[in-house]
Motif scaffolding. Structure first.
Motif, PDB file in Angstrom:
ATOM      1  N   ALA A 149      53.555   5.124 -11.940  1.00 21.67           N
ATOM      2  CA  ALA A 149      54.865   5.025 -11.602  1.00 21.67           C
ATOM      3  C   ALA A 149      55.756   3.960 -12.499  1.00 21.67           C
ATOM      4  CB  ALA A 149      55.315   4.808 -10.297  1.00 21.67           C
ATOM      5  N   GLN A 151      63.988   9.002 -15.148  1.00 20.02           N
ATOM      6  CA  GLN A 151      63.654   8.777 -13.452  1.00 20.02           C
ATOM      7  C   GLN A 151      64.806   9.722 -12.784  1.00 20.02           C
ATOM      8  OE1 GLN A 151      60.981   6.783 -12.225  1.00 20.02           O
ATOM      9  NE2 GLN A 151      60.540   7.093 -14.527  1.00 20.02           N
ATOM     10  N   GLY A 201      50.607   9.718 -14.505  1.00 19.61           N
ATOM     11  CA  GLY A 201      51.238   9.568 -13.187  1.00 19.61           C
ATOM     12  C   GLY A 201      51.655   8.085 -12.709  1.00 19.61           C
TER      13      GLY A 201
END
Length: 266
Positions: free
Chosen positions: A192, A170, A190
């Motif tokens: 999160a 991250q 994609g």
């Protein structure tokens, strides 16, 4: 007189066994979303580090912190960042650094303080658990990393479960973030990383504050950072005598023998 003799003999044993009692330990529980990890702390051998750690524990600062770093076959690390609803987590407030106390070896199952590179006395709140025997590296690097406790019971099963999780970057200090319920496919699509994916330490609490509550722990001394003194050299007087001072045990023996004669209990 028998009572005096017993007291003196007990003192002799204590005097000849060294200065530290390595079995003394407060017990804390690291409560995580994957299970609890009980740890025996080395209160007497690393007092400054334990006091520093318990300061964070007692203030509740470790609540909702995360395991933010996992290095396979090396360590898992926590104590620096808290999940407050957003990812990446936020840094926690820290107290002044604590003095380094590299008394024990960084073997599997020990907990130690993380610190800044090039500064042995820079540890604040972050800690890590050794997954393997890291003594050859961590016992000497940067003044030696302070081991201040030992995982007990089945706690290493939880630690190993954390270490087995996939690791995703991250960015920054979260480049080795262990996550759960998250796959490479999620990352590719994609998705999160959220709070449900983090390994959260819900709290760390004291479960036994009796200092001698764990008599069976067996920490290994760090002899790499403080190697034992070499044996005294043999003198050249032809009689084979050793140089240096009289050993502590010999002095203790002579002293107590004299005292016992004084009380006529030999």
């Amino acid at each position: 007189m028998k009572k005096i003799k017993n007291i003196l003999l007990s003192a002799l044993v204590i005097g000849s066994s060294g200065l530290h009692s390595y079995t003394n330990a407060t017990e804390v529980q690291i409560q995580t979303v994957l299970g609890n990890i009980n740890v025996a702390l080395f209160d007497e051998a690393t007092p400054e580090t334990v006091d520093n750690f318990l300061l964070y524990v007692n203030s509740g600062t470790y609540a909702n912190t995360v395991f933010h770093r996992s290095v396979p076959s090396f360590i898992v690390q926590s104590g620096g960042f808290a999940f407050n609803g957003t990812v990446p987590p936020d840094p926690i407030p820290t107290n002044p650094p604590v003095i380094n106390e590299p008394e024990f070896s960084n073997v599997r199952g020990t907990i130690a303080m993380a610190k800044l590179g090039g500064d042995p006395n820079s540890a604040t709140s972050q800690w890590f658990i050794n997954l393997n025997d890291n003594s050859a590296n961590l016992d000497v690097q940067n003044g030696g990393f302070t081991v201040f406790g030992q995982v007990i019971g089945d706690g290493m099963e939880v630690v190993d479960a954390i270490a087995a999780l996939p690791i995703f970057s991250q960015g920054g200090v979260f480049s080795e973030l262990p996550v759960r319920n998250f796959t490479q496919a999620d990352a590719n699509n994609g998705v999160a990383v959220g709070g449900d994916n983090l390994v959260i330490v819900t709290d760390i609490v004291i479960v036994n504050d009796v200092v001698d509550s764990n008599p069976d722990i067996t920490p290994i001394e760090n002899t790499r950072i403080n190697p034992p003194s070499p044996p005294p050299t043999t003198g050249n007087d032809g009689g084979g005598s050793s140089g240096g001072s009289i050993p502590l045990f010999a002095v203790s023996s002579l002293f107590f023998a004299a005292v016992l004669r004084r009380f006529k209990v030999l």
